[in-house]
Enzyme design. Structure first.
Site, PDB file in Angstrom:
ATOM      1  N   HIS A 240    -141.343 -13.803   8.966  1.00  0.00           N
ATOM      2  CA  HIS A 240    -141.793 -14.313   7.625  1.00  0.00           C
ATOM      3  C   HIS A 240    -142.209 -15.991   7.726  1.00  0.00           C
ATOM      4  O   HIS A 240    -143.097 -16.415   7.706  1.00  0.00           O
ATOM      5  CB  HIS A 240    -140.701 -14.405   6.458  1.00  0.00           C
ATOM      6  CG  HIS A 240    -140.198 -12.912   6.008  1.00  0.00           C
ATOM      7  ND1 HIS A 240    -141.288 -11.998   5.578  1.00  0.00           N
ATOM      8  CD2 HIS A 240    -139.117 -12.312   6.338  1.00  0.00           C
ATOM      9  CE1 HIS A 240    -140.539 -10.717   5.496  1.00  0.00           C
ATOM     10  NE2 HIS A 240    -139.225 -11.088   5.703  1.00  0.00           N
TER      11      HIS A 240
HETATM   12  C1  BDR Z   1    -138.451 -15.233   2.858  1.00  0.00           C
HETATM   13  O1  BDR Z   1    -137.084 -15.516   2.006  1.00  0.00           O
HETATM   14  C2  BDR Z   1    -136.140 -16.057   2.738  1.00  0.00           C
HETATM   15  O2  BDR Z   1    -134.923 -15.131   2.674  1.00  0.00           O
HETATM   16  C3  BDR Z   1    -136.634 -16.186   4.146  1.00  0.00           C
HETATM   17  O3  BDR Z   1    -136.294 -17.301   4.842  1.00  0.00           O
HETATM   18  C4  BDR Z   1    -138.164 -16.377   3.947  1.00  0.00           C
HETATM   19  O4  BDR Z   1    -138.248 -17.616   3.768  1.00  0.00           O
HETATM   20  C5  BDR Z   1    -138.789 -14.036   2.821  1.00  0.00           C
HETATM   21  O5  BDR Z   1    -139.210 -13.142   1.511  1.00  0.00           O
END
Ligand code: BDR
Ligand code: CA
Length: 315
Positions: A240
């Protein structure tokens, strides 16, 4: 050398995948990481501002870290410690910080650096958008001083925190709404692309086999994401937050659509959803305010992220 490097602030909530984005940014030769600003998100601000410094210490750099918001602009705080663990790094060993927290607050630092770098500053945001929301409220002229925001957040389809909403937007929809309406050129790396930019278990094993402390740490954070994301039918661990940082470094690895994106702040079921006209016949009269990133060249992304982490092993 410095003059040719892209100045970047990473606004983040480390967080296991924020940590990999930090490692990616800390030694990228084409980028100058001028500051890291921490926000409450995956875990509390005390931990995110600590973890940012722990990961930068692992990277061998002392980029200044500044704390920002300890909770969302509005609404209840939503953490994600079920994914990132109580300490935010799933207990994976990382050194204690070699340097203290910077003096100053995230939104003031964002404003100061934006002025210092004269519309050249790029902000990569990988947590809830609270620090940026507050910066935009406090400094209404900020939009004309920033080159671009590349953010990890949102999704055009399903969410990962509610059926409708992705975590970073859901954790502070009002702040996200301010950012999306700011007029700053925006690039949204949401679940649309991050679920396509994944490391398979074999690729994680190859990364770990490099054997450097940074590669081993990154591989261990990724390994924990493989099983979790089976529920989203992703055949590996989605990158992500590294996706947003990689877009800032190598945008040619990605494809996107110029479109309108807004944030649902109300909604019985849809609070925190990013709504877009990218795929609808009906277009918003206000026109495009963002690039929606939809595709990644996954194999090249994996190869380049691995190479960049491998470079830590070189003197
Ligand atoms: C995002 O949510 C967080 O838990 C992760 O670090 C990332 O930025 C993914 O949906
Ligand atoms: Ca994050």
């Amino acid at each position: 050398m410095d003059e040719n490097r892209q100045p970047v602030i990473l606004d983040c909530d480390p967080g296991i995948d924020d940590a990999v984005a930090l490692l990616l940014a800390a030694r990228a030769p084409e980028l100058k990481l001028v500051a890291v600003t921490a926000v409450a998100g995956n875990v509390g601000l005390d931990k995110t501002s600590l973890n940012a410094r722990r990961v930068l210490t692992l990277a061998g750099v002392a980029v200044p870290v500044f704390a920002g918001a300890s909770g969302p602009m509005f609404g209840e705080q939503v953490t994600a410690d079920e994914v990132h663990g109580a300490d935010g790094l799933l207990g994976i060993p990382a050194p204690e910080p070699a340097f203290p927290l910077g003096e100053g607050t995230a939104w003031d630092v964002i404003w100061q650096k934006a002025q210092e770098y004269g519309k050249e500053l790029v902000i990569v945001a990988t947590g809830p958008l609270t620090n940026l929301g507050i910066a935009l409220v406090k400094y209404p002229e900020l939009p004309s001083h920033i080159k671009r925001i590349v953010l990890m957040g949102g999704a055009t389809d399903f969410g990962n925190t509610t059926p409708a909403a992705e975590y970073n937007i859901y954790a502070d929809p009002e702040a996200a709404d301010i950012v999306f309406r700011s007029g700053i050129p925006l690039v949204m790396c949401g679940l649309d692309v991050t679920h396509k930019a994944y490391f398979t278990q074999d690729e994680i094993d190859q990364l770990e086999a490099l054997g450097t402390p940074q590669a081993v740490f990154a591989a261990r954070t990724m390994g924990c994401g493989v099983e979790w994301h089976q529920r989203f039918l992703v055949p590996g661990a989605p990158m992500h937050d590294p996706c947003a940082m990689m877009y800032a470094l190598e945008p040619e690895l990605f494809e996107g659509i110029s479109c309108w994106i807004g944030v649902e702040c109300q909604g019985k079921y849809t609070r925190g959803k990013t709504v877009t006209d990218a795929y609808s016949d009906a277009k918003m009269s206000s026109g495009s305010n963002a690039t929606l990133v939809t595709q990644a060249d996954r194999e090249t992304f994996v190869a380049h992220l691995t190479e960049r982490l491998a470079a830590y092993g070189m003197p």
